[in-house]
Design an enzyme around this catalytic site. Structure first.
Site, mmCIF file in Angstrom:
data_model
loop_
_atom_site.group_PDB
_atom_site.id
_atom_site.type_symbol
_atom_site.label_atom_id
_atom_site.label_comp_id
_atom_site.label_asym_id
_atom_site.label_seq_id
_atom_site.Cartn_x
_atom_site.Cartn_y
_atom_site.Cartn_z
ATOM 1 N N LYS A 224 9.303 18.030 5.610
ATOM 2 C CA LYS A 224 9.149 16.575 5.432
ATOM 3 C C LYS A 224 8.427 16.268 4.119
ATOM 4 O O LYS A 224 7.801 17.155 3.524
ATOM 5 C CB LYS A 224 8.354 16.007 6.604
ATOM 6 C CG LYS A 224 6.957 16.586 6.704
ATOM 7 C CD LYS A 224 6.358 16.365 8.067
ATOM 8 C CE LYS A 224 4.956 16.957 8.103
ATOM 9 N NZ LYS A 224 4.441 17.033 9.454
ATOM 10 N N ARG B 145 -1.102 10.138 19.389
ATOM 11 C CA ARG B 145 -0.356 9.542 18.282
ATOM 12 C C ARG B 145 1.031 9.290 18.846
ATOM 13 O O ARG B 145 1.196 8.382 19.649
ATOM 14 C CB ARG B 145 -0.373 10.492 17.064
ATOM 15 C CG ARG B 145 0.005 9.827 15.767
ATOM 16 C CD ARG B 145 -0.042 10.781 14.577
ATOM 17 N NE ARG B 145 0.917 11.888 14.689
ATOM 18 C CZ ARG B 145 1.096 12.834 13.771
ATOM 19 N NH1 ARG B 145 0.369 12.827 12.657
ATOM 20 N NH2 ARG B 145 1.985 13.799 13.933
ATOM 21 N N HIS C 209 2.266 18.070 19.851
ATOM 22 C CA HIS C 209 1.625 18.365 18.561
ATOM 23 C C HIS C 209 0.119 18.461 18.772
ATOM 24 O O HIS C 209 -0.454 17.650 19.502
ATOM 25 C CB HIS C 209 1.985 17.241 17.580
ATOM 26 C CG HIS C 209 1.679 17.539 16.144
ATOM 27 N ND1 HIS C 209 2.009 18.723 15.522
ATOM 28 C CD2 HIS C 209 1.073 16.783 15.190
ATOM 29 C CE1 HIS C 209 1.619 18.678 14.250
ATOM 30 N NE2 HIS C 209 1.047 17.517 14.029
ATOM 31 N N ARG D 253 6.422 25.511 14.466
ATOM 32 C CA ARG D 253 6.733 24.507 13.446
ATOM 33 C C ARG D 253 5.732 24.540 12.290
ATOM 34 O O ARG D 253 5.022 23.558 12.063
ATOM 35 C CB ARG D 253 6.730 23.098 14.063
ATOM 36 C CG ARG D 253 7.715 22.852 15.196
ATOM 37 C CD ARG D 253 7.763 21.353 15.529
ATOM 38 N NE ARG D 253 6.437 20.787 15.677
ATOM 39 C CZ ARG D 253 5.838 20.568 16.848
ATOM 40 N NH1 ARG D 253 6.446 20.814 17.981
ATOM 41 N NH2 ARG D 253 4.613 20.060 16.877
ATOM 42 N N TYR E 260 -11.186 5.459 -20.307
ATOM 43 C CA TYR E 260 -11.638 4.167 -19.779
ATOM 44 C C TYR E 260 -13.071 4.234 -19.269
ATOM 45 O O TYR E 260 -13.440 5.159 -18.540
ATOM 46 C CB TYR E 260 -10.753 3.729 -18.615
ATOM 47 C CG TYR E 260 -9.347 3.333 -19.006
ATOM 48 C CD1 TYR E 260 -9.111 2.286 -19.902
ATOM 49 C CD2 TYR E 260 -8.254 3.993 -18.465
ATOM 50 C CE1 TYR E 260 -7.817 1.923 -20.242
ATOM 51 C CE2 TYR E 260 -6.959 3.630 -18.800
ATOM 52 C CZ TYR E 260 -6.743 2.593 -19.699
ATOM 53 O OH TYR E 260 -5.471 2.231 -20.032
ATOM 54 N N CYS F 24 -6.374 8.722 -16.190
ATOM 55 C CA CYS F 24 -5.584 7.503 -16.397
ATOM 56 C C CYS F 24 -4.249 7.637 -15.657
ATOM 57 O O CYS F 24 -3.995 8.640 -14.998
ATOM 58 C CB CYS F 24 -5.329 7.288 -17.879
ATOM 59 S SG CYS F 24 -6.818 7.413 -18.891
ATOM 60 N N ASP G 100 -1.247 8.100 -16.829
ATOM 61 C CA ASP G 100 -0.297 9.063 -17.383
ATOM 62 C C ASP G 100 -0.951 10.273 -18.030
ATOM 63 O O ASP G 100 -0.256 11.167 -18.488
ATOM 64 C CB ASP G 100 0.545 8.370 -18.476
ATOM 65 C CG ASP G 100 1.087 7.053 -17.994
ATOM 66 O OD1 ASP G 100 1.759 7.055 -16.950
ATOM 67 O OD2 ASP G 100 0.804 6.015 -18.625
#
Ligand SMILES: *Cc1c(COP(=O)(O)O)cnc(C)c1O
Length: 368
Positions: free
Chosen positions: A27, A126, A158, A214, A257, A304, A306
């Site tokens: 997943k 859950r 689970h 799993r 920054y 930052c 990027d």
């Protein structure tokens, strides 16, 4: 992404599962590693089931030609394209009455019964149905099976605390699961595929293995219980970026920054082109380390969107040289676990949040 590591980790888990089959949990883009290549590598390593969270992920596997292996969607959400999922031979979870209703409605449109796994809430609180509602859910699912809209394949639950060996909830969940699975099998008049164990349970709880285990995080080579060591697993992901710019700056230069880092003396800085838009947590500002020019360097100033900056002192690095953010640790780079420890989170979050602007490069054989 080292697919050889994925194959090796799955093979190790298969051995530890001692006869149980392995459902590779892929997943969230295989925990950030890339859904289809990892699924193929996991199958090559001996997995015989695949597990995802959402219908779209299962359909993506089928569209990519991953067929002939059961794919389980663990999280049922109203309004998903269930007819398409059933037609694509995707296994679905029934943990509440509405899920059964949607699947029973989808089956005629798909032209076949929905393959379902009953989800017991044994204490995670859950998904799934708890002991009180269990007999009614089992009856409803078996009635749908008799009507030809579903085929009951398995029963699952689970763990909440399998990563804390000895936690009292573990034994309680095991007992509840055995009881609830037994009830469902008695009502069905046959054995069902029982599955409960995540990575931590696969590696530490033989009594929780049942028919299928799993594992997720362990497939990627990260430890589900870091205090207990690495279990012989090998991390598959290495995150690198090539320095974009290297420059000499004087003492007293405020960096990035907010100027939260100020150079104490004349020094060499490098701009590393990876930021929170790529999954480098902003909380890692002035905290996380990376490997550059042969040594660990702390991120200087704020991360930052990027990019971020590192301080090299008088060491030499050129634009285009590789900076290793994290990896297996062989070259002295931090691991995803090191980053998680520094940030107060788990390795799962570090690898899963690596953004999809970051190209995935696969080594170790792409076809398994
Ligand atoms: C994600 C997931 C797992 C795998 O958990 P890990 O701790 O990564 O091994 C197992 N079962 C279900 C239902 C899951 O959602």
């Amino acid at each position: 992404m080292d697919l050889g590591a994925v194959r090796g980790n799955v093979a190790l888990l298969r051995e530890r599962a001692a006869g149980a089959e392995v459902m590779a949990m892929v997943k969230a883009e295989a925990y950030g590693h890339g859904l289809v290549p990892v699924a193929r590598a996991a199958l090559a390593g001996g997995a015989t089931w695949l597990g995802v969270a959402r219908v779209a992920e299962a359909l993506a596997l089928r569209s990519a030609g991953v067929t002939g292996v059961p794919v389980l969607v663990g999280l049922s959400v109203p309004g998903e394209p269930y007819a398409e999922a059933v037609a694509a031979d995707v296994d679905l979870v029934v943990g509440a009455a509405w899920m059964l209703d949607e699947l029973a409605a989808a089956a005629p449109r798909a032209g076949r019964p929905a393959r379902v796994h009953l989800k017991a809430d044994t204490g995670m609180t859950r998904g799934g149905t708890g002991p009180d509602g269990w007999p009614a859910l089992v009856d409803a699912v078996l009635a749908a099976e008799a009507a030809g809209t579903v085929e009951v394949v398995g029963v699952m639950s689970h763990f909440a605390c399998a990563d804390e060996p000895g936690h009292p909830s573990i034994a309680r969940q095991l007992t509840a699961f055995t009881d609830m699975a037994g009830h469902a099998e008695k009502a069905a008049g046959r054995r069902l595929v029982r599955h409960l164990a995540n990575s931590a349970a696969t590696l530490t709880l033989p009594e929780a293995r049942f028919d299928v285990v799993r594992p997720g995080i362990a497939i990627y080579g990260l430890s589900p219980i870091p205090e207990r060591g690495g279990f012989g697993l090998r991390p598959a992901m290495t995150l690198t970026a090539d320095a974009a710019l290297v420059k000499r700056v004087p003492a007293g230069s405020g960096v990035s920054y907010g100027h939260t880092f100020v150079t104490e003396r004349e020094t060499t800085l490098a701009v590393v082109p990876a930021g929170y838009g790529d999954g480098v947590p902003r909380h890692g500002s002035n905290l996380l380390e990376v490997l550059a020019a042969g040594r660990r360097r702390r991120i200087a100033g704020r991360v930052c969107m990027d990019q971020f900056v590192i301080d090299l002192g008088d060491d030499v690095l050129e634009a285009g040289d590789e900076v290793v953010l994290f990896g297996p640790g062989d070259r002295g780079e931090p691991t995803a676990q090191d980053w998680a420890d520094a940030l107060g989170t788990i390795s799962y979050e570090i690898v899963t949040r690596v953004g999809f602007r970051v190209p995935r490069v696969y080594v170790g054989g792409t076809d398994g």
